[in-house]
Design a protein around this motif. Structure first.
Motif, PDB file in Angstrom:
ATOM      1  N   PRO A 258       7.386  52.368   1.811  1.00 37.55           N
ATOM      2  CA  PRO A 258       6.372  52.778   2.788  1.00 37.55           C
ATOM      3  C   PRO A 258       6.983  53.010   4.161  1.00 37.55           C
ATOM      4  N   LYS A 259       6.290  53.766   4.985  1.00 37.22           N
ATOM      5  CA  LYS A 259       6.813  54.107   6.302  1.00 37.22           C
ATOM      6  C   LYS A 259       7.083  52.870   7.143  1.00 37.22           C
ATOM      7  N   ASP A 260       6.215  51.838   7.010  1.00 37.09           N
ATOM      8  CA  ASP A 260       6.400  50.640   7.836  1.00 37.09           C
ATOM      9  C   ASP A 260       7.619  49.820   7.412  1.00 37.09           C
ATOM     10  N   ALA A 261       8.264  50.188   6.289  1.00 41.21           N
ATOM     11  CA  ALA A 261       9.493  49.499   5.881  1.00 41.21           C
ATOM     12  C   ALA A 261      10.633  49.803   6.844  1.00 41.21           C
ATOM     13  N   ALA A 262      10.445  50.824   7.684  1.00 39.61           N
ATOM     14  CA  ALA A 262      11.482  51.187   8.650  1.00 39.61           C
ATOM     15  C   ALA A 262      11.647  50.115   9.726  1.00 39.61           C
ATOM     16  N   GLN A 263      10.570  49.401  10.038  1.00 38.68           N
ATOM     17  CA  GLN A 263      10.611  48.464  11.157  1.00 38.68           C
ATOM     18  C   GLN A 263      11.665  47.367  10.992  1.00 38.68           C
ATOM     19  N   PRO A 264      11.676  46.615   9.884  1.00 38.47           N
ATOM     20  CA  PRO A 264      12.722  45.586   9.742  1.00 38.47           C
ATOM     21  C   PRO A 264      14.121  46.179   9.623  1.00 38.47           C
ATOM     22  N   ILE A 265      14.234  47.407   9.097  1.00 43.47           N
ATOM     23  CA  ILE A 265      15.542  48.060   9.043  1.00 43.47           C
ATOM     24  C   ILE A 265      16.050  48.309  10.452  1.00 43.47           C
ATOM     25  N   ALA A 266      15.147  48.757  11.322  1.00 38.53           N
ATOM     26  CA  ALA A 266      15.522  48.977  12.724  1.00 38.53           C
ATOM     27  C   ALA A 266      16.014  47.687  13.361  1.00 38.53           C
ATOM     28  N   LEU A 267      15.365  46.566  13.041  1.00 37.23           N
ATOM     29  CA  LEU A 267      15.771  45.277  13.614  1.00 37.23           C
ATOM     30  C   LEU A 267      17.183  44.895  13.181  1.00 37.23           C
ATOM     31  N   HIS A 268      17.555  45.245  11.952  1.00 38.12           N
ATOM     32  CA  HIS A 268      18.913  44.961  11.489  1.00 38.12           C
ATOM     33  C   HIS A 268      19.932  45.722  12.330  1.00 38.12           C
ATOM     34  N   PHE A 269      19.620  46.969  12.654  1.00 34.52           N
ATOM     35  CA  PHE A 269      20.553  47.755  13.474  1.00 34.52           C
ATOM     36  C   PHE A 269      20.594  47.242  14.911  1.00 34.52           C
ATOM     37  N   ILE A 270      19.449  46.826  15.423  1.00 33.67           N
ATOM     38  CA  ILE A 270      19.410  46.271  16.776  1.00 33.67           C
ATOM     39  C   ILE A 270      20.300  45.038  16.860  1.00 33.67           C
ATOM     40  N   ASN A 271      20.186  44.166  15.859  1.00 35.58           N
ATOM     41  CA  ASN A 271      20.950  42.913  15.871  1.00 35.58           C
ATOM     42  C   ASN A 271      22.447  43.143  15.676  1.00 35.58           C
ATOM     43  N   ALA A 272      22.797  44.222  14.946  1.00 33.88           N
ATOM     44  CA  ALA A 272      24.207  44.443  14.599  1.00 33.88           C
ATOM     45  C   ALA A 272      24.884  45.467  15.500  1.00 33.88           C
ATOM     46  N   HIS A 273      24.208  45.903  16.552  1.00 35.22           N
ATOM     47  CA  HIS A 273      24.790  46.922  17.427  1.00 35.22           C
ATOM     48  C   HIS A 273      26.024  46.382  18.153  1.00 35.22           C
ATOM     49  N   GLY A 274      27.113  47.130  18.118  1.00 32.15           N
ATOM     50  CA  GLY A 274      28.320  46.706  18.821  1.00 32.15           C
ATOM     51  C   GLY A 274      29.567  47.230  18.162  1.00 32.15           C
ATOM     52  N   THR A 275      30.700  46.894  18.715  1.00 34.93           N
ATOM     53  CA  THR A 275      31.997  47.275  18.173  1.00 34.93           C
ATOM     54  C   THR A 275      32.834  46.031  17.958  1.00 34.93           C
ATOM     55  N   GLU A 276      33.847  46.161  17.129  1.00 39.34           N
ATOM     56  CA  GLU A 276      34.646  45.014  16.713  1.00 39.34           C
ATOM     57  C   GLU A 276      35.648  44.587  17.789  1.00 39.34           C
ATOM     58  N   THR A 277      35.209  43.766  18.709  1.00 44.66           N
ATOM     59  CA  THR A 277      36.100  43.136  19.678  1.00 44.66           C
ATOM     60  C   THR A 277      36.076  41.644  19.388  1.00 44.66           C
ATOM     61  N   SER A 278      36.779  40.880  20.165  1.00 47.33           N
ATOM     62  CA  SER A 278      36.756  39.431  19.963  1.00 47.33           C
ATOM     63  C   SER A 278      35.354  38.885  20.183  1.00 47.33           C
ATOM     64  N   GLU A 279      34.639  39.497  21.126  1.00 46.28           N
ATOM     65  CA  GLU A 279      33.262  39.062  21.369  1.00 46.28           C
ATOM     66  C   GLU A 279      32.381  39.388  20.176  1.00 46.28           C
ATOM     67  N   ASP A 280      32.630  40.536  19.557  1.00 46.15           N
ATOM     68  CA  ASP A 280      31.820  40.938  18.408  1.00 46.15           C
ATOM     69  C   ASP A 280      32.126  40.082  17.195  1.00 46.15           C
ATOM     70  N   LYS A 281      33.361  39.613  17.091  1.00 46.29           N
ATOM     71  CA  LYS A 281      33.678  38.686  16.007  1.00 46.29           C
ATOM     72  C   LYS A 281      32.821  37.436  16.128  1.00 46.29           C
ATOM     73  N   GLU A 282      32.569  37.029  17.376  1.00 43.93           N
ATOM     74  CA  GLU A 282      31.720  35.870  17.610  1.00 43.93           C
ATOM     75  C   GLU A 282      30.295  36.182  17.164  1.00 43.93           C
ATOM     76  N   LYS A 283      29.845  37.416  17.443  1.00 48.35           N
ATOM     77  CA  LYS A 283      28.501  37.816  17.025  1.00 48.35           C
ATOM     78  C   LYS A 283      28.394  37.824  15.508  1.00 48.35           C
ATOM     79  N   MET A 284      29.487  38.239  14.846  1.00 48.40           N
ATOM     80  CA  MET A 284      29.485  38.244  13.401  1.00 48.40           C
ATOM     81  C   MET A 284      29.335  36.823  12.878  1.00 48.40           C
ATOM     82  N   ASP A 285      30.012  35.877  13.522  1.00 49.92           N
ATOM     83  CA  ASP A 285      29.877  34.477  13.154  1.00 49.92           C
ATOM     84  C   ASP A 285      28.430  34.018  13.364  1.00 49.92           C
ATOM     85  N   GLN A 286      27.789  34.524  14.414  1.00 48.20           N
ATOM     86  CA  GLN A 286      26.408  34.167  14.691  1.00 48.20           C
ATOM     87  C   GLN A 286      25.476  34.694  13.605  1.00 48.20           C
TER      88      GLN A 286
END
Length: 284
Positions: free
Chosen positions: A149-177
């Motif tokens: 359904p169309k509303d299935a897009a909402q939680p998918i968007a949240l996954h991208f919001i939470n995972a936005h970034g590039t692989e730096t040392s700070e992002d490694k910390e986010k990955m741990d989070q």
């Protein structure tokens, strides 16, 4: 040269590239009547994902234990689409979290138990992520021959919001989070499994509210902003007397989170868990 390592189905194959590298390829009939060691023509390849690091191989292998190959490949394709079409950088952990989410949603749709997400709509603040998610739903419906359904897009968007970034040392910390958040969910689910607590038609709204509470709990812990409001000191003892089973379950969850993740929760979190658990099991 692409050499067959493993055939998943007629359209998906694991191939060796050279002596060390591997890739997952997709294409119509690319695996038809193929065996280990056979060559594959590059002209047949419509989609390719390189597994050129040990981490990528481990991630893919872990997912395949629980998620069908078609769902895994479509999830990976969605992430690559976001990177290519939207120039959207993401942290690697999204390959696991998004794939698991899509697999669970697919399962609920096929069993007729799909429920709209109770997470808040924040499209105005994150238009790009929601546009990615809308396109993701189109890809899921096309590749998996199912109606997300169309509303299935909402939680998918949240996954991208939470995972936005590039692989730096700070992002490694986010990955741990992110792993931290997954571990919190696993602890709660393991305790629920011990007591036979599952999401059903009767408690589904309360169950979804608890899942949202866990998201906010993880965010509070990671930012060291746990709820500092002072609750009445009698609340915890009263709850223990009124709802002994809910209290026992909640106390076990909190203890396992603290010992398993080496953190300290304040007393308020136990109270909140008791409220959620009591609603779930309807303890009188």
């Amino acid at each position: 040269m692409l050499v067959v390592n493993r055939v998943y189905n007629n359209n998906t194959v694991l191939v060796d590239i050279g002596k060390k590298d591997q890739a997952i390829i997709q294409g119509k009939g690319v695996g038809f009547q193929k065996r280990h060691g056979d060559d594959v023509s590059p002209k047949q390849v419509e989609r390719i994902f390189y597994l050129n690091t040990d981490e990528a191989k481990e991630r893919f292998g872990t997912l395949l234990k629980d998620v069908p190959i078609d769902i895994t490949m479509t999830s990976f394709a969605i992430i690559e689409m976001a990177k290519k079409d939207f120039n959207y950088p993401v942290l690697d952990y999204i390959y696991v979290t998004l794939t698991d989410h899509i697999a669970q949603t697919y399962k609920h749709i096929m069993s007729g138990k799909y429920q709209k997400s109770a997470a808040p709509d924040i499209a105005d603040k994150y238009p790009v992520e929601y546009e990615i998610a809308d396109k993701a739903v189109e890809m899921l419906n096309h590749d998996l021959n199912v109606r997300f359904p169309k509303d299935a897009a909402q939680p998918i968007a949240l996954h991208f919001i939470n995972a936005h970034g590039t692989e730096t040392s700070e992002d490694k910390e986010k990955m741990d989070q992110a792993d931290f958040g997954n571990n919190v969910n696993k602890i709660v689910q393991s305790v629920f499994s011990e007591y036979g607590i599952t999401r059903n038609i009767t408690n589904q709204n309360y169950f979804d509210r608890l899942m949202i509470h866990l998201q906010y709990l993880v965010a509070r812990i990671q930012t060291d902003e746990q709820d500092k409001r002072i609750l009445n000191q009698n609340i915890e003892s009263d709850f223990q007397k009124l709802y002994p089973k809910s209290y026992k379950i909640s106390n076990e969850i909190c203890n396992k989170i603290e010992t398993g993740l080496n953190i300290t929760l304040n007393d308020n979190e136990l109270v909140y868990f008791v409220i959620h658990v009591q609603r779930l099991i309807q303890e009188k």
